[in-house]
Scaffold this motif. Sequence first.
Motif, PDB file in Angstrom:
ATOM      1  N   SER A 173       0.834  -1.210   0.000  1.00 51.85           N
ATOM      2  CA  SER A 173       0.000   0.000   0.000  1.00 51.85           C
ATOM      3  C   SER A 173       0.861   1.248   0.000  1.00 51.85           C
ATOM      4  CB  SER A 173      -0.911   0.031   1.236  1.00 51.85           C
ATOM      5  OG  SER A 173      -1.900  -0.950   1.097  1.00 51.85           O
ATOM      6  N   ALA A 174       2.163   1.070  -0.136  1.00 54.44           N
ATOM      7  CA  ALA A 174       3.088   2.205  -0.054  1.00 54.44           C
ATOM      8  C   ALA A 174       2.704   3.371  -0.980  1.00 54.44           C
ATOM      9  CB  ALA A 174       4.514   1.739  -0.336  1.00 54.44           C
ATOM     10  N   PRO A 175       2.248   3.126  -2.220  1.00 53.54           N
ATOM     11  CA  PRO A 175       1.927   4.279  -3.075  1.00 53.54           C
ATOM     12  C   PRO A 175       0.919   5.230  -2.428  1.00 53.54           C
ATOM     13  CG  PRO A 175       1.947   2.273  -4.384  1.00 53.54           C
ATOM     14  CD  PRO A 175       2.089   1.857  -2.942  1.00 53.54           C
ATOM     15  N   GLY A 176       0.010   4.709  -1.636  1.00 55.51           N
ATOM     16  CA  GLY A 176      -0.982   5.557  -0.971  1.00 55.51           C
ATOM     17  C   GLY A 176      -0.336   6.438   0.085  1.00 55.51           C
ATOM     18  N   VAL A 177       0.689   5.923   0.723  1.00 54.31           N
ATOM     19  CA  VAL A 177       1.367   6.697   1.754  1.00 54.31           C
ATOM     20  C   VAL A 177       2.206   7.794   1.087  1.00 54.31           C
ATOM     21  CG1 VAL A 177       2.849   6.560   3.784  1.00 54.31           C
ATOM     22  CG2 VAL A 177       1.361   4.631   3.194  1.00 54.31           C
ATOM     23  N   TYR A 178       2.837   7.440  -0.025  1.00 58.18           N
ATOM     24  CA  TYR A 178       3.592   8.463  -0.765  1.00 58.18           C
ATOM     25  C   TYR A 178       2.644   9.568  -1.261  1.00 58.18           C
ATOM     26  CZ  TYR A 178       7.313   4.905  -0.986  1.00 58.18           C
ATOM     27  OH  TYR A 178       8.262   3.974  -0.679  1.00 58.18           O
ATOM     28  N   ALA A 179       1.459   9.146  -1.718  1.00 60.24           N
ATOM     29  CA  ALA A 179       0.518  10.120  -2.271  1.00 60.24           C
ATOM     30  C   ALA A 179       0.110  11.126  -1.195  1.00 60.24           C
ATOM     31  CB  ALA A 179      -0.705   9.408  -2.835  1.00 60.24           C
ATOM     32  N   ARG A 180      -0.059  10.665   0.026  1.00 62.36           N
ATOM     33  CA  ARG A 180      -0.376  11.591   1.119  1.00 62.36           C
ATOM     34  C   ARG A 180       0.799  12.537   1.365  1.00 62.36           C
ATOM     35  NH1 ARG A 180      -2.632  12.928   6.175  1.00 62.36           N
ATOM     36  NH2 ARG A 180      -4.602  12.035   5.548  1.00 62.36           N
TER      37      ARG A 180
END
Length: 897
Positions: A146-153
């Motif tokens: 789910s890392a891309p979601g954390v980067y997006a934030r």
Amino acid sequence: MDQIDDILNQDLDPTETREWVESLNAVINHDGTERAHFLLERMVDSTRRSGGYLPFNPTTEYVNTIPSHMEARSPGDAAIEWRIRSLIRWNALATVVRANRKPGDLGGHISSFASSATLYDVGFNHFWRAPSADHPGDLVFHQGHSAPGVYARSFLEGRISEDQLDLFRMEVEGKGRGLSSYPHPYLMPDYWQVPTVSMGLGPIQAIYQAQFWKYLEHRGLIPKSDRKIWCFMGDGESDEPESLGAISLAGREGLDNLIFVINCNLQRLDGPVRGNGKIIQELEGVFRGAGWNAIKLVWGSYWDPLLARDTTGKLRQLMMETVDGEYQACKAFGGAYTREKFFGKYPETAALVANMSDDDIWRLNRGGHDPHKVYAAYHAAVNTTGMPTVILAKTVKGYGMGAAGESQNPAHNQKKMDTDAIRAFRDRFNIPVPDDKLEEVPYYHPGKDSEEVQYMLERRRALGGSLPQRRRKADQSFQAPSIEAFEQITKGTGDREISTTMALVRGMNLMLRDKELGPRLVPIVADEARTFGMEGMFRQIGIYAPFGQKYRPQDADQLLYYREDQKGQVLQEGISEAGGMSAWLAAATSYSISNVPMLPFFIYYSMFGFQRIGDLCWAAGDMRARGFLIGGTSGRTTLNGEGLQHEDGHSHLLSGAIPNVISYDPTFSYELAVILQDGTRRMMQEQEDVYYYITVMNENYAHPDLPKGSEEGIVKGMYLFKDGGKAKKNEPRVQLMGSGTILREVIAAAELLEKDFGVTSDIWSVPSFSEVRREGFDAERWNRLHPESPQRVPYITGLLADRQGPAVAATDYVREFADQVRAFMPDGMRYTVLGTDGFGRSDTRANLRSHFEVDRYWIAHAALAALAKDGKVNAKDVSRAIKEYKLDMDKPNPMTV
Ligand SMILES: Cc1ncc(C[n+]2csc(CCOP(=O)(O)OP(=O)(O)O)c2C)c(N)n1
Ligand SMILES: [Mg+2]
């Protein structure tokens, strides 16, 4: 379970049932739920006493654990939070889709974060505290993919730039600015705290982190606080033995600082997790049985009116009967399908949705997508005392991806989306990207002054700062004791025979006496303290027991009794190497996670270390762990009686493959002392991100004094143990090398060679073939790149340069171990390596060493054979050795027997 279902599904007298339920409701209204609980328990007890068999029912109805009227209300602005979440969804998707349009097939995942976006957002907006002056900070284990979601934030918060998003999975090109595929503290040392993507390692580590925080509190090393560990994991991930293998520890120790959030999107990589069952029910049973507070978050708010109107109980029954495979199909096929196949099963349930459109049915949301319900569940979790909490959140894999993946079996690997699918996603989440730009899937940032970004930043400010963030160094460093402080083990033992394991325990005891450093030591065992002679520590520093010792130990009248204590320093993790290693990881990263440097020693059978729990050891490298791993009873022949499964001849090959592990196989107690001292200096004083693997043995022998000036060589991994002296003219000469207990055979071989064949030997102790190899390859590489500069001489090449004769090395490890340094032998120096290739077995040490051809006779023979090849002795001399030393010429290769 079936039996329970049978019982619960047959109501012989509905009127009587209703009367009982009404009476109970009256009790609840009048005296509260606790009184009702009491009465129910009494009735159950009474039924049992009458001989009734009541099978254990670990699960509850397939509805939310928290009834809607008991939900805590979120103080947030739901509309803005929806917009923020939508922007994050979009940018996460864009990151992955754009990465996959570049050459090179970079991969990435969309559908997992799509299912968990709300679960993360509510945490970020309302619960997770960053370390600040007011609070030590929470620790969040993110689901790896789910890392891309954390980067997006972070992108919206302004911590990650647009060009960095375009460096997702391009860490070489990114030169330190790239974004790693998954959480890797090694690669993003200011950002990620814990690596999670190897399924199962997150959950087990989270449990031991929680235990370790309590340990630090009980020992007075950190103040008591309300900080929490939040561990996200997938429902598929729960199948890993590590995921659930330690949950009973969390229940037993009442780890109320621990919250698991299991994202139950009902799917894993290949398809449904439990197509024919219900993963939420299964996990509820397992966690409740283990003493956890299990909060099921199954249905979103749109279901509330339906459930309120379910006076017949048919909807609840239907919910319970329906299996996950069918639930998945409903989300894949839409409202009309759901009306027909789900609600249509009973007239009562069909009637409940008769006035709803197909779209309304489609909108009936799952709990994990409802921010209000997620908030209520998190609120309940953080306010739970005395037990850990698991939140079982039902979600949809690929939420919002529509035909491109939503609730579809291949969703996990979907990383490309065509423009139609992207347009649908944009429309669904109302992202202000114009049609003519859709093709390029641009990132979208509403601007730093936008309402959304200001809201996010305000929320994070209120919670102490941005997350994730990682501390590189602790504020405090610890002086390592000087080598003089280790005098007890740098001085020879005279005639007294001890093992290196005993020397290690003495070394630890010396360090424990250090006023500053002593309390920072964390001895960890997995039920093998007695094996390693550490039982003295039980009494001396106590075994950690969160609730103290509630019994008089059997050996209370003895000096070294089994003392458990709330302030105990030893972590006794029971028979779980994975547990011991996870506890070690918690201690070894405490400098970063809690700003409290600790120095853990995990002592275990070396065979059950890197081989058995190698992935945790790898994660330790990733996490920049600092501490000592001690492989006890190491070597293929030193643990004589234990046989094939216990005799380790290869752990050093595994440890040597981890870049920041420094490995040693010392022979003498002074070598161990020097290694302990230097390791403590590097890790506690210099705060270097390395950890140590040291093998120790239980074979007793006498130890000499620390030879003057040998410290540096020990640390580098090789030093001259005994100079053969000036050679007489034409006298044959060999260079003998060895480590661990087999170095003693090497020393004995030198005597045989001198006595029986007039061959002189220089003897080299090589406590780290692994370090010598690393230095050699580094020098070799540098030389290749600097062809016109003065060339570096590898350390070992320099040591052996002026020495005569062939070299022979022998260790208690497979040949590959000592063979690692072959490339750096001086030109023309023949190199023969003996080792313990093949399966171990039980016998005496002497017989095993003969079997594996690493005893003094085989070493002397190998030396003569090498000298014969060099033309320094005759083949006849080799034959004489075979005869005199009774070596069996026709013995099969131990590899094959
Ligand atoms: C030890 C290990 N085995 C296999 C994988 C490959 N893998 C990555 S994600 C995944 C499926 C995960 O499913 P689930 O846990 O349900 O997470 P979801 O994406 O559905 O949220 C697999 C098999 C891995 N990362 N680690
Ligand atoms: Mg899943």
